[in-house]
Design an enzyme around this catalytic site. Sequence first.
Site: not given
Length: 665
Positions: A116, A200, A292
């Site tokens: 990420k 974050e 995916r």
Amino acid sequence: MFRKILIANRGEIACRVIRTARRLGIRTVAVYSEADADALHVRLADEAWPIGGPRPADSYLRGDAIVRAALDSGAGAIHPGYGFLSENAGFADAVEAAGLAFIGPKAASMRKMGSKAGAKELMQAAGVPVVPGYTGEDQSPQALAREAERIGFPLMIKAAHGGGGKGMRVVRDAAEFLPALESCRREAANAFGRDRVLLERYIESPRHIEIQVFGDAHGNVIHLNERECSAQRRYQKVLEESPSPFLTPPLRAAMGEAAVLAARAIDYTNAGTVEFIVDPDGGFYFMEINTRLQVEHPVTEMTTGLDLVEWQLRVAAGEPLPLAADAVRSHGHAIEVRLYAEDPDAGFLPASGRLHHLRLPRPSPHVRIDAGVTQGDTVSIFYDPMIAKLIVHDRDRPAALARLREALAACSVDGPKTNIAFLEALVRHPAVVEARIDTGYLDRHLDEFIAAAAVDEPALLLAAATAYLLDQERAQRDAAAASADPTSPWALADGWRLGHAGQRPLAFEHAGGRIDLLARGHGGDYHITLDGRTVAIEGARLSGDALWLRMDGKGSRFHLALQPGRIEVHDGDRRITLRPLAAYRHEESGQSAADDRVRAPMPGRVVALRVAAGDRVEAGQELVVLEAMKMELALKAPRAGAVAELRAAAGDFVEADGVLVVLED
């Protein structure tokens, strides 16, 4: 196109791929763990190969065993499904190195998105909006704590290599940060094999909107519209829908363009999802790309009329995308919910056990069922406890919500506890109906949904008792017909007594309590007394899975699920489940010594012990951390005392209700 493919997964996604492949004339190979030897995906495939023990690390996460099974079976490609190895670049490399096709993106694209942190930096460089935060290499607790202070609270800790809501924590002040970091890292290591995290800024009251993207090896990249997944509990998606009721046409276009830009930035092929967080003013920020197929892909299929698994197979075989961007059409509205074996009243604790009875709505053009189990199967302790996905489609959102309520009403499960009643409360809640739910709403207002799912409705109780009486009379008639004297008056189940109309005491277990009633009458006409009030039931009759009756003159129809030892009725809005008891059972009395023992609420593995024998503890203090069904459970002291005995060690597998800690004064 491929002649034979192997599906490196289990459950409903494995069944989904098998069915699409069969429609295309492709043979399928299933792999299975010891726990899944009799699973539905094993029974559906053309052939099935064992790959190891019940734990994912011993089977579905063993890429070497899966590749070997593909080679030994003669498969030409591997479909990873979702979860397990589906976003593992090393596995994708191993598949291609073995001369097999990987039905998904290239390993290089995965590596760019596998972290990420790296993904966020890449998207920022490409001009895609991102949330401010920290994605650095220094992962020491001290460095992360400093960065947290710089970003400010509230903030979110996220597993850098994770997904599906695992390894995520919201931290609202500095005192919570280090304990949340430790828990997040441990969960990330267990779920994904790596414990790196990113930080974050936490956006309050956001919407979660994702864009389905598809790319091919010929340079084409398009998006197939959005899905909104804002109804979440602890970052696990609960309800998904398309199109989003929040987006305006300009915002939809801007997000679609950003998603395609993000996919092109990593040279993306095959199916993927670009996820965005959207603030209340419409500002949107990149979250991640899931490399995916997503669990919620059916809502896109229902609105576009496309088979995304077929697209995956065709693109992996080298074909171009079947449609150009301007040829993609969206029709109506689709919604998906996930039926889980879990107990909402116990904090959504995952459940396991045999599905003694499983009734799902009949598939139709408006209702789709994706399930990985059937009646008689077992929900295992080792994997995700999903029973089925219910997907509905209709002309618009109100009609789709009505379809979903009907589909949920038609569901009935006897075995492990489920979230059906919670889902029924969810789809009727004003925040969902009015399309104003944000990602934190469920966690902030969970009591509204749990309380709404609780039933205390005399009409439902009386209907269930009536169904029980009719069923008993039917069983008595059937037994009489099979006896040597089928016309005997003693074969009648009418409660008759010499000189008066007989009264039958009835007793049922409901929600852990006991309900007592008195009934007179037979043949569908009864007087039933509940809490001192007598109600007239007339013309009651059973017909398949339905009960019809008049209650104090008003006619009503109920959905009915009737099994030995269990009666479930549903009035279209609510359901109730009763279990017959002996009418004159003595009530248990007295207090147990449960407060001296901390027990495992379900089967699982002991992750950590927080205390040692002899330690003094306070009420509510964390004693044991248990891992079960891919989540961590903190077991706490029921009272103050001393630890007299520890009956488990870290790493031990324990059974449900097993004693882990014994306390003494």
